[in-house]
Design an enzyme around this catalytic site. Structure first.
Site, PDB file in Angstrom:
ATOM      1  N   CYS A   4      -2.088   9.488   2.289  1.00 43.90           N
ATOM      2  CA  CYS A   4      -1.658   8.871   1.028  1.00 43.90           C
ATOM      3  C   CYS A   4      -2.549   9.246  -0.149  1.00 43.90           C
ATOM      4  O   CYS A   4      -2.103   9.246  -1.287  1.00 43.90           O
ATOM      5  CB  CYS A   4      -1.612   7.361   1.187  1.00 43.90           C
ATOM      6  SG  CYS A   4      -3.176   6.677   1.749  1.00 43.90           S
ATOM      7  N   GLU A  57       0.879  -1.177   0.000  1.00 41.83           N
ATOM      8  CA  GLU A  57       0.000   0.000   0.000  1.00 41.83           C
ATOM      9  C   GLU A  57       0.910   1.218   0.000  1.00 41.83           C
ATOM     10  O   GLU A  57       1.383   1.658   1.053  1.00 41.83           O
ATOM     11  CB  GLU A  57      -0.906  -0.016   1.243  1.00 41.83           C
ATOM     12  CG  GLU A  57      -1.953  -1.111   1.238  1.00 41.83           C
ATOM     13  CD  GLU A  57      -3.113  -0.833   0.280  1.00 41.83           C
ATOM     14  OE1 GLU A  57      -3.323   0.336  -0.099  1.00 41.83           O
ATOM     15  OE2 GLU A  57      -3.809  -1.800  -0.096  1.00 41.83           O
TER      16      GLU A  57
HETATM   17  N1  LIG Z   1      -1.558   3.221   0.362  1.00 39.88           N
HETATM   18  C1  LIG Z   1      -1.789   3.538   1.619  1.00 39.88           C
HETATM   19  O1  LIG Z   1      -2.747   3.094   2.222  1.00 39.88           O
HETATM   20  C2  LIG Z   1      -0.875   4.454   2.350  1.00 39.88           C
HETATM   21  C3  LIG Z   1      -1.254   4.928   3.604  1.00 39.88           C
HETATM   22  C4  LIG Z   1      -0.388   5.787   4.276  1.00 39.88           C
HETATM   23  C5  LIG Z   1       0.807   6.158   3.721  1.00 39.88           C
HETATM   24  N2  LIG Z   1       1.132   5.683   2.495  1.00 39.88           N
HETATM   25  C6  LIG Z   1       2.377   6.116   1.866  1.00 39.88           C
HETATM   26  O2  LIG Z   1       3.432   5.952   2.787  1.00 39.88           O
HETATM   27  C7  LIG Z   1       4.405   6.960   2.603  1.00 39.88           C
HETATM   28  C8  LIG Z   1       4.658   7.639   3.929  1.00 39.88           C
HETATM   29  O3  LIG Z   1       5.037   6.723   4.823  1.00 39.88           O
HETATM   30  P1  LIG Z   1       6.600   6.500   5.166  1.00 39.88           P
HETATM   31  O4  LIG Z   1       7.228   5.530   4.237  1.00 39.88           O
HETATM   32  O5  LIG Z   1       7.192   7.839   5.356  1.00 39.88           O
HETATM   33  O6  LIG Z   1       6.319   5.789   6.494  1.00 39.88           O
HETATM   34  P2  LIG Z   1       7.319   5.254   7.528  1.00 39.88           P
HETATM   35  O7  LIG Z   1       8.583   6.058   7.528  1.00 39.88           O
HETATM   36  O8  LIG Z   1       6.536   5.118   8.760  1.00 39.88           O
HETATM   37  O9  LIG Z   1       7.690   3.820   6.968  1.00 39.88           O
HETATM   38  C9  LIG Z   1       6.736   2.813   6.836  1.00 39.88           C
HETATM   39  C10 LIG Z   1       7.226   1.568   7.524  1.00 39.88           C
HETATM   40  O10 LIG Z   1       8.417   1.117   6.909  1.00 39.88           O
HETATM   41  C11 LIG Z   1       9.390   0.841   7.880  1.00 39.88           C
HETATM   42  N3  LIG Z   1      10.715   1.087   7.327  1.00 39.88           N
HETATM   43  C12 LIG Z   1      11.322   2.285   7.170  1.00 39.88           C
HETATM   44  N4  LIG Z   1      12.551   2.109   6.616  1.00 39.88           N
HETATM   45  C13 LIG Z   1      12.702   0.778   6.429  1.00 39.88           C
HETATM   46  C14 LIG Z   1      13.741  -0.029   5.898  1.00 39.88           C
HETATM   47  N5  LIG Z   1      14.874   0.496   5.447  1.00 39.88           N
HETATM   48  N6  LIG Z   1      13.554  -1.364   5.868  1.00 39.88           N
HETATM   49  C15 LIG Z   1      12.414  -1.901   6.323  1.00 39.88           C
HETATM   50  N7  LIG Z   1      11.400  -1.187   6.834  1.00 39.88           N
HETATM   51  C16 LIG Z   1      11.533   0.129   6.887  1.00 39.88           C
HETATM   52  C17 LIG Z   1       9.062   1.777   9.010  1.00 39.88           C
HETATM   53  O11 LIG Z   1       9.586   1.308  10.228  1.00 39.88           O
HETATM   54  C18 LIG Z   1       7.555   1.805   8.986  1.00 39.88           C
HETATM   55  O12 LIG Z   1       6.976   0.802   9.770  1.00 39.88           O
HETATM   56  C19 LIG Z   1       3.833   7.896   1.574  1.00 39.88           C
HETATM   57  O13 LIG Z   1       4.371   7.578   0.323  1.00 39.88           O
HETATM   58  C20 LIG Z   1       2.345   7.590   1.605  1.00 39.88           C
HETATM   59  O14 LIG Z   1       1.687   7.923   0.437  1.00 39.88           O
HETATM   60  C21 LIG Z   1       0.337   4.845   1.804  1.00 39.88           C
END
Ligand SMILES: NC(=O)c1ccc[n+]([C@@H]2O[C@H](COP(=O)([O-])OP(=O)(O)OC[C@H]3O[C@@H](n4cnc5c(N)ncnc54)[C@H](O)[C@@H]3O)[C@@H](O)[C@H]2O)c1
Length: 482
Positions: free
Chosen positions: A251, A216
């Site tokens: 998102c 997602e």
């Molecule tokens: N499609 C959806 O439902 C949805 C919902 C919310 C956010 N998003 C997308 O998520 C993004 C924002 O979230 P984010 O990525 O900043 O969130 P985040 O930084 O919280 O990361 C998401 C998850 O990935 C893990 N993570 C981070 N780096 C990692 C690595 N190197 N290896 C493994 N796991 C790792 C984090 O611990 C966390 O649990 C945006 O692109 C947004 O559009 C999508």
């Protein structure tokens, strides 16, 4: 002292949960429905704590926390509790002449032990909603909430441990190190919510064990505004979907607007007018908007705003306060299409408007870019609505509103291409965590010799006719006609 999560802990955790799964703990209807009802109790008994954690992590207004996180979760849980028996029941499938006599069904089988990794922006909704699907489908599940929303993460860990069956549902808190250790384990599904960049890391780790994934992800969700629209309502809905949803840190938040050069001054005026009506003359002081999650994201957004040929395109807002992690709702017009703000997902309170000659050019901009998670159109023109829905590819499309498709559980929620793969919500969540097992029941009656050697031309003709369900040819072969 907090115990450090190590490789052996990850292995032990999965071993323990797999034992529970193999012992059948999670398979029965009773276990599933009991766990779901416990999730409901968490919502009922702990809403103020959840609201307060979200305020600590994001300065999220109570209304947004109560409605867009807790109430939506309640809905999801209630629907799963109500429909679970139906979802679990095998679907009858038609059989063909080839296998006659036989009966067939599709059995919804739990996958096993699954991992849910969630993001910080809607930390309760995005953590518990997939867990509802995992439990409904009869899996053991580990949840890894985002470390960037620490108050929510620790409350989730506390409440899930307190309420749910810890032999099959666990929370692991942590960041990259902990997630990496978890990803080294063999899971039966990984459900990840977050950025496309990390999505690639997740998929690579999953590939090692041939583990299926739901990703997602996000992307730049565009909004096209036609001049044949109710502009006042259009402006209100865009503002509610942008700044009224975690201050643009959502998102499916509008990432940029596309409209015609001719109509754009009216769009800008309407947005300014409604923004002022919603947040007052000094939106930096408004309590009705989340703050930026942390200083890294604040700096990322500031950098976007400060880029050459971007900073001079601000027509509204632009104020920032790093100490308070606040950025005012900011509108920019005609920033370069190759600027950072138009190349990366904004995920914050900045909203560029791109003006073009006509709507077809607007559609072309969307089509020329990675497929977004959502695409929006405001118009009263029926033909245009249909053209948009048919020719623009996105995870989901909404005409004349923003983000509300998320609240319709009969619609799958998920991305396409760069915005993700797989989907969930309602029955789609159950499906995401189930294997659709094909089961065919045959008896020993009607054992047809024609499928067995020695082969002959007659057998060949009859078998072909049977496989193709060609009744006429079947009769011709039986009657010995050429
Ligand atoms: N499609 C959806 O439902 C949805 C919902 C919310 C956010 N998003 C997308 O998520 C993004 C924002 O979230 P984010 O990525 O900043 O969130 P985040 O930084 O919280 O990361 C998401 C998850 O990935 C893990 N993570 C981070 N780096 C990692 C690595 N190197 N290896 C493994 N796991 C790792 C984090 O611990 C966390 O649990 C945006 O692109 C947004 O559009 C999508």
């Amino acid at each position: 002292m907090v115990k450090v999560f190590q490789a052996a802990d990850a292995t032990d955790l999965v071993t323990e949960l797999r034992r529970s799964f193999d012992d059948g703990v999670t398979r029965g209807y009773e276990w599933r429905v009991t766990q779901l009802k416990k999730l409901l109790l968490i919502c009922d008994n702990h809403e103020p704590e959840i609201v307060s954690a979200l305020h600590d992590d994001l300065g999220k207004p109570e209304l947004e926390s109560s409605v867009y996180e807790v109430a939506l979760l309640r809905n999801s849980i209630n629907l799963a509790v109500k429909q679970l028996k139906d979802w679990m029941a095998p679907d009858k499938a038609k059989t063909s002449l080839t296998t006659f006599p036989a009966s067939a069904e599709i059995v919804y089988e739990p996958l096993g032990v699954v991992l849910v990794i969630s993001a910080w922006n809607y930390p309760f909704l995005l953590s518990i909603d997939p867990v509802i699907g995992a439990i409904s489908a009869g899996n053991a599940v580990v949840l890894k909430p985002s470390e960037l929303a620490p108050a929510s993460s620790s409350l989730l860990a506390k409440l899930l441990e307190q309420y749910l069956d810890s032999s099959a549902v666990r929370v692991v808190e942590g960041a990259v190190i902990e997630t990496t250790l978890l990803l080294e384990q063999k899971w039966d599904k990984i459900f990840y919510t977050g950025s496309s960049r990390i999505g690639r890391i997740i998929m690579m780790a999953a590939a090692k064990h041939l583990t299926p994934v739901v990703l997602e992800l996000g992307g730049k969700s565009p909004v096209v505004i036609d001049s044949d629209t109710n502009l006042k309502i259009t402006a209100k809905r865009i503002i509610a979907g942008k700044w009224g949803c975690n201050n643009g840190q959502a998102c499916i938040s509008p990432d940029y607007i596309l409209t015609t050069k001719e109509f754009s001054p009216k769009v800008i005026d309407a947005l300014k007018q409604e923004l002022e009506a919603f947040y007052g003359k000094n939106p930096m002081e408004s309590k009705d908007m989340s703050r930026i999650v942390n200083s890294n994201h604040f700096d990322r957004l500031s950098k976007m705003l400060e880029e050459k040929e971007v900073s001079d395109k601000i027509v509204y807002g632009g104020q920032k306060n790093r100490d308070k992690l606040k950025i005012a709702p900011t509108i920019l017009v005609d920033v370069p299409l190759d600027s950072q703000i138009m190349s990366e997902e904004i995920f914050g309170p900045l909203l560029p408007i791109i003006t073009l000659n006509n709507l077809e050019e607007c559609f072309d901009v969307i089509r020329s870019r990675p497929k977004p998670l959502a695409a929006y159109l405001f118009t009263q023109n029926q033909k245009l609505k249909e053209r948009f829905a048919l020719t623009v590819s996105a995870g989901g499309i909404v005409v004349n509103d923003i983000a509300v498709h998320l609240a319709v559980p009969t619609l799958p929620f998920g991305g396409v291409g760069e915005s993700g793969m797989g989907s969930y919500h309602g029955k789609f969540s159950f499906d995401a965590f189930s294997h659709k097992k094909a089961v065919l029941y045959k008896s020993f009656i009607g054992d047809a010799a024609i499928r067995y050697p020695p082969y002959s031309t007659g057998k060949l003709r009859l078998l072909k006719a049977l496989v193709n369900s060609n009744i006429l040819e079947i009769f011709r072969v039986i009657l010995g006609l050429s």
